[in-house]
Design a protein around this motif. Structure first.
Motif, PDB file in Angstrom:
ATOM      1  N   GLY A   1       0.794  -1.216   0.000  1.00 10.58           N
ATOM      2  CA  GLY A   1       0.000   0.000   0.000  1.00 10.58           C
ATOM      3  C   GLY A   1       0.832   1.275   0.000  1.00 10.58           C
ATOM      4  O   GLY A   1       0.372   2.324  -0.459  1.00 10.58           O
ATOM      5  N   SER A   2       2.057   1.184   0.500  1.00 10.23           N
ATOM      6  CA  SER A   2       2.941   2.360   0.487  1.00 10.23           C
ATOM      7  C   SER A   2       3.352   2.719  -0.931  1.00 10.23           C
ATOM      8  O   SER A   2       3.557   3.891  -1.256  1.00 10.23           O
ATOM      9  CB  SER A   2       4.189   2.096   1.336  1.00 10.23           C
ATOM     10  OG  SER A   2       3.823   1.823   2.669  1.00 10.23           O
TER      11      SER A   2
ATOM     12  N   SER B   1       2.120   5.923  -6.513  1.00  9.13           N
ATOM     13  CA  SER B   1       1.931   5.520  -7.915  1.00  9.13           C
ATOM     14  C   SER B   1       0.669   6.105  -8.539  1.00  9.13           C
ATOM     15  O   SER B   1       0.323   5.776  -9.676  1.00  9.13           O
ATOM     16  CB  SER B   1       1.895   3.988  -8.010  1.00  9.13           C
ATOM     17  OG  SER B   1       0.741   3.483  -7.366  1.00  9.13           O
ATOM     18  N   GLN B   2      -0.008   6.967  -7.813  1.00 11.51           N
ATOM     19  CA  GLN B   2      -1.227   7.590  -8.348  1.00 11.51           C
ATOM     20  C   GLN B   2      -0.879   8.593  -9.453  1.00 11.51           C
ATOM     21  O   GLN B   2       0.265   9.012  -9.577  1.00 11.51           O
ATOM     22  CB  GLN B   2      -1.955   8.341  -7.211  1.00 11.51           C
ATOM     23  CG  GLN B   2      -2.342   7.454  -6.038  1.00 11.51           C
ATOM     24  CD  GLN B   2      -3.295   6.363  -6.425  1.00 11.51           C
ATOM     25  OE1 GLN B   2      -4.254   6.603  -7.153  1.00 11.51           O
ATOM     26  NE2 GLN B   2      -3.041   5.138  -5.980  1.00 11.51           N
ATOM     27  N   PRO B   3      -1.885   8.982 -10.237  1.00  9.78           N
ATOM     28  CA  PRO B   3      -1.650  10.041 -11.226  1.00  9.78           C
ATOM     29  C   PRO B   3      -1.012  11.252 -10.562  1.00  9.78           C
ATOM     30  O   PRO B   3      -1.457  11.692  -9.501  1.00  9.78           O
ATOM     31  CB  PRO B   3      -3.073  10.360 -11.716  1.00  9.78           C
ATOM     32  CG  PRO B   3      -3.801   9.056 -11.571  1.00  9.78           C
ATOM     33  CD  PRO B   3      -3.254   8.433 -10.317  1.00  9.78           C
ATOM     34  N   GLY B   4       0.060  11.729 -11.160  1.00 12.59           N
ATOM     35  CA  GLY B   4       0.787  12.865 -10.600  1.00 12.59           C
ATOM     36  C   GLY B   4       1.817  12.481  -9.550  1.00 12.59           C
ATOM     37  O   GLY B   4       2.631  13.309  -9.149  1.00 12.59           O
ATOM     38  N   GLY B   5       1.789  11.235  -9.099  1.00 10.59           N
ATOM     39  CA  GLY B   5       2.728  10.776  -8.073  1.00 10.59           C
ATOM     40  C   GLY B   5       4.079  10.432  -8.667  1.00 10.59           C
ATOM     41  O   GLY B   5       4.225  10.261  -9.877  1.00 10.59           O
TER      42      GLY B   5
ATOM     43  N   ILE C   1       1.183  -5.168  -7.444  1.00  8.11           N
ATOM     44  CA  ILE C   1      -0.070  -4.738  -6.822  1.00  8.11           C
ATOM     45  C   ILE C   1       0.307  -3.705  -5.762  1.00  8.11           C
ATOM     46  O   ILE C   1       1.098  -3.995  -4.858  1.00  8.11           O
ATOM     47  CB  ILE C   1      -0.830  -5.910  -6.214  1.00  8.11           C
ATOM     48  CG1 ILE C   1      -1.326  -6.846  -7.313  1.00  8.11           C
ATOM     49  CG2 ILE C   1      -2.012  -5.413  -5.361  1.00  8.11           C
ATOM     50  CD1 ILE C   1      -2.381  -6.260  -8.239  1.00  8.11           C
ATOM     51  N   SER C   2      -0.287  -2.521  -5.880  1.00  8.87           N
ATOM     52  CA  SER C   2       0.148  -1.391  -5.053  1.00  8.87           C
ATOM     53  C   SER C   2      -0.912  -0.957  -4.040  1.00  8.87           C
ATOM     54  O   SER C   2      -0.814   0.127  -3.492  1.00  8.87           O
ATOM     55  CB  SER C   2       0.528  -0.217  -5.956  1.00  8.87           C
ATOM     56  OG  SER C   2      -0.592   0.206  -6.705  1.00  8.87           O
TER      57      SER C   2
END
Lengths: 133, 133, 133, 133
Positions: free
Chosen positions: C70-71, C76-80, C93-94
């Motif tokens: 989860g970290s 890894s999100q858009p913009g991350g 898998i994030s």
């Protein structure tokens, strides 16, 4: 589990590279660690592009079964007990050129060499193995 | 469709594990369900890394065709009717060590064992099969 | 490199399984070793088939980067800074449910759990982690 | 086509390795040639296993489009002109750490570095690039 260090892996690659130069061949040389994961790699100038993958697969094959890649090939021929084992593990290479690497009797990884005849490949891999002894 | 339960799968794995200990081998042991999907798996300490995939492929091969993996290998040799079938299904293993699992005559899954000779592998798989009878 | 034993891996799986039963969920539970290779796996009866792969990928993701799966997802999100890292390594898998396993401060492997909400998945994985402390 | 030599690739890896040591990070460092094929690789002791693949993908991404990997990421966000381009080519990495390598103005390959923050990764890659100028 004992594992190879980068310093050890680089001495293996350097010894194999030197042997290939003396042999007059252009090799791909790969070293994987105890977990079968890539640790070090070099491709000599002019070495076959198709051998990038084969060198790595030879190294993994040797670590995956803790024996030389060519030993698998003796059993994987038509009629042999391990026929077509090569389709497993995302692709194994079962001809010579992959050899386990040991330190003090413990397997710490493996080397895989590809770029010439399998006899040449194996000789270069063996030179890499000798760097750890 | 009859399907294996986790309790049954674990008894199969346990029996196979016990047989491997008695045999003195280090095995990868996989059980798939009636749908060919992984249900339970263990890798004994020191077992070949390359056999993680092979044990699972043996189990799937046995369930995919409802026969022992080694029976496929008799037909997949050069000149045979199923020549090179191993390249299908993301990779099949056609040497011994994969056996269907049955409960009351119904196939509910399969076991796959890899880590030693194919004779040892098959004997350990058979010990797993016996746990359900 | 320290590595997990099968006995340790099975105690992790057992503790996670027990937590899932208490939670009333049906989980896929995977444990990988220090090299990221599968060591033990169980799928509870009725657990999602699609989570067989996700549980294993969560475990590998946690070991590949020595942090909770989860970290990775927070980055890894858009913009991350790690946007779309999930396409690497044959699929990462994030989201939560993958946690490194440690013994005496050393990472020896990782657990991955999938089959319910990510909150449930993570709680079950954490119960597995606690078995080694 | 100008192409990187192994001697050049090794000087790039060595400079990047030195920068990582000074930075106190454990990196995976990959160099690809003008054809996008792996030329040299090292994984420092303790470096993330998941970064073996990412370092190589960063290098390939940089050579595939002759720009920094992070420049791709500016265009691949939701709503961007190259949205989700990362799924192509067997997986691209679009965050920083991949930079083309040039000799005399010609692109001869690329370096990819992975193992820390993207800022650290890019700084180490830049140190590798500087070795050729």
């Amino acid at each position: 589990m004992s594992d190879i260090t980068l310093e050890q892996a680089q001495s293996v690659v350097e010894a194999a590279h030197k042997a290939a130069v003396e042999q007059g061949t252009a090799m791909n040389i790969a070293v994987v660690d105890a977990g079968g994961n890539l640790k070090a790699f070099v491709r000599m100038d002019g070495a076959w592009l198709g051998s990038i993958d084969i060198a790595q697969k030879k190294a993994r094959t040797a670590r995956f079964f803790d024996m030389e890649s060519g030993s698998i090939g003796e059993l994987s021929q038509p009629g042999g007990s391990l026929y077509n084992i090569e389709v497993s593990n995302g692709g194994l290479i079962s001809f010579p050129g992959g050899i386990p690497l040991t330190v003090g009797g413990d397997i710490v990884g493996a080397i895989g060499v590809s770029g010439s005849t399998v006899e040449d490949d194996r000789a270069v891999a063996a030179a890499g193995v000798a760097a750890l002894s």
